[in-house]
Design a protein around this motif. Structure first.
Motif, PDB file in Angstrom:
ATOM      1  N   ALA A 108       0.779  -1.229   0.000  1.00 27.52           N
ATOM      2  CA  ALA A 108       0.000   0.000   0.000  1.00 27.52           C
ATOM      3  C   ALA A 108       0.816   1.287   0.000  1.00 27.52           C
ATOM      4  N   ALA A 109       1.993   1.290   0.592  1.00 29.39           N
ATOM      5  CA  ALA A 109       2.743   2.533   0.802  1.00 29.39           C
ATOM      6  C   ALA A 109       3.294   3.098  -0.505  1.00 29.39           C
ATOM      7  N   GLY A 151      12.090  11.691   0.344  1.00 26.17           N
ATOM      8  CA  GLY A 151      10.752  11.650  -0.214  1.00 26.17           C
ATOM      9  C   GLY A 151       9.694  11.975   0.823  1.00 26.17           C
ATOM     10  N   VAL A 152       8.469  12.113   0.323  1.00 25.23           N
ATOM     11  CA  VAL A 152       7.297  12.340   1.177  1.00 25.23           C
ATOM     12  C   VAL A 152       6.338  11.177   0.978  1.00 25.23           C
ATOM     13  N   VAL A 153       5.570  10.903   2.019  1.00 23.03           N
ATOM     14  CA  VAL A 153       4.635   9.786   1.973  1.00 23.03           C
ATOM     15  C   VAL A 153       3.321  10.248   1.350  1.00 23.03           C
ATOM     16  N   ILE A 154       2.976   9.631   0.213  1.00 26.03           N
ATOM     17  CA  ILE A 154       1.730   9.926  -0.494  1.00 26.03           C
ATOM     18  C   ILE A 154       0.607   9.014   0.007  1.00 26.03           C
ATOM     19  N   ALA A 155       0.953   7.740   0.234  1.00 27.75           N
ATOM     20  CA  ALA A 155      -0.013   6.764   0.755  1.00 27.75           C
ATOM     21  C   ALA A 155       0.686   5.960   1.841  1.00 27.75           C
ATOM     22  N   GLY A 156       0.031   5.844   2.977  1.00 28.33           N
ATOM     23  CA  GLY A 156       0.619   5.137   4.104  1.00 28.33           C
ATOM     24  C   GLY A 156       0.499   3.633   3.973  1.00 28.33           C
ATOM     25  N   GLY A 157       1.218   2.966   4.848  1.00 23.82           N
ATOM     26  CA  GLY A 157       1.168   1.515   4.895  1.00 23.82           C
ATOM     27  C   GLY A 157       2.393   0.942   5.575  1.00 23.82           C
ATOM     28  N   GLU A 158       2.337  -0.344   5.845  1.00 23.47           N
ATOM     29  CA  GLU A 158       3.428  -1.074   6.483  1.00 23.47           C
ATOM     30  C   GLU A 158       4.473  -1.432   5.430  1.00 23.47           C
ATOM     31  N   VAL A 159       5.759  -1.285   5.787  1.00 22.50           N
ATOM     32  CA  VAL A 159       6.851  -1.633   4.881  1.00 22.50           C
ATOM     33  C   VAL A 159       7.797  -2.565   5.636  1.00 22.50           C
ATOM     34  N   ARG A 160       8.157  -3.676   4.976  1.00 20.65           N
ATOM     35  CA  ARG A 160       9.010  -4.697   5.587  1.00 20.65           C
ATOM     36  C   ARG A 160      10.145  -5.085   4.643  1.00 20.65           C
TER      37      ARG A 160
END
Length: 180
Positions: A108-109, A151-160
């Motif tokens: 999602a991110a 960068g800037v976050v446009i859409a959030g989400g979990e990143v692994r």
């Protein structure tokens, strides 16, 4: 090679080294949840001193693992998170991306690239000469900053670690990255 997230890191304090994590959560318009640089306005101390109302174009710092490999080959001891990055990538030419490129991370991110990280003297605290090693010259003699991108976050989400990365380029004409 597939483009993947090699490591994720964060620090709640303004420290150069960021501890590796099993995952990080990106928050839209803010950055990395729990990181000292999270926020809609600047958090970098020198920038806050100049104008604390500036937009935060440095919410997420990304470095390519290939830089770590290059630095290790030159005799430096570096690892993911040690140079202040939140996301270490592998298989993406981060420095070759244009401003406005979007990196889709995991499910999602989305991070939009704002510019280059300008290496600072703090890198020499890790190991003397490290800052100079993150600078170079291209075939035209122009300075090349190799210490990653912001960068800037446009859409959030979990990143692994292990998450796939997909690059979306902005419309032409592309603007080259400049320090932010």
């Amino acid at each position: 090679m597939n483009a993947v997230v090699a490591a994720v890191s964060r620090s709640a304090k303004h420290t150069l080294v960021k501890a590796n994590q099993d995952s990080i959560r990106l928050l839209s318009g803010l950055g990395v949840d729990g990181d000292a640089h999270q926020g809609a306005t600047v958090k970098h101390r020198s920038r806050v001193a100049r104008d604390p109302t500036q937009p935060n174009l440095r919410q997420v710092h990304l470095i390519h693992a290939e830089l770590h490999e290059e630095l290790r080959a030159a005799g430096f001891i570096v690892s993911a998170g040690q140079m202040g990055e939140n996301i270490t990538t592998q298989g993406v030419d981060l420095l070759g991306l244009p401003a406005g490129a979007r990196l889709c991370l995991g499910g999602a991110a989305v991070v939009e690239v704002t510019g280059l990280r300008n290496p600072c003297a703090q890198l020499d605290r890790i190991q003397p000469g490290l800052m100079a090693a993150t600078l170079g010259r291209n075939q035209h003699g122009n300075l090349v900053r190799k210490a990653g991108i912001m960068g800037v976050v446009i859409a959030g989400g979990e990143v692994r670690p292990g998450d796939q990365i997909r690059v979306e380029l902005p419309p032409q004409p592309h603007r080259p990255l400049a320090p932010v």
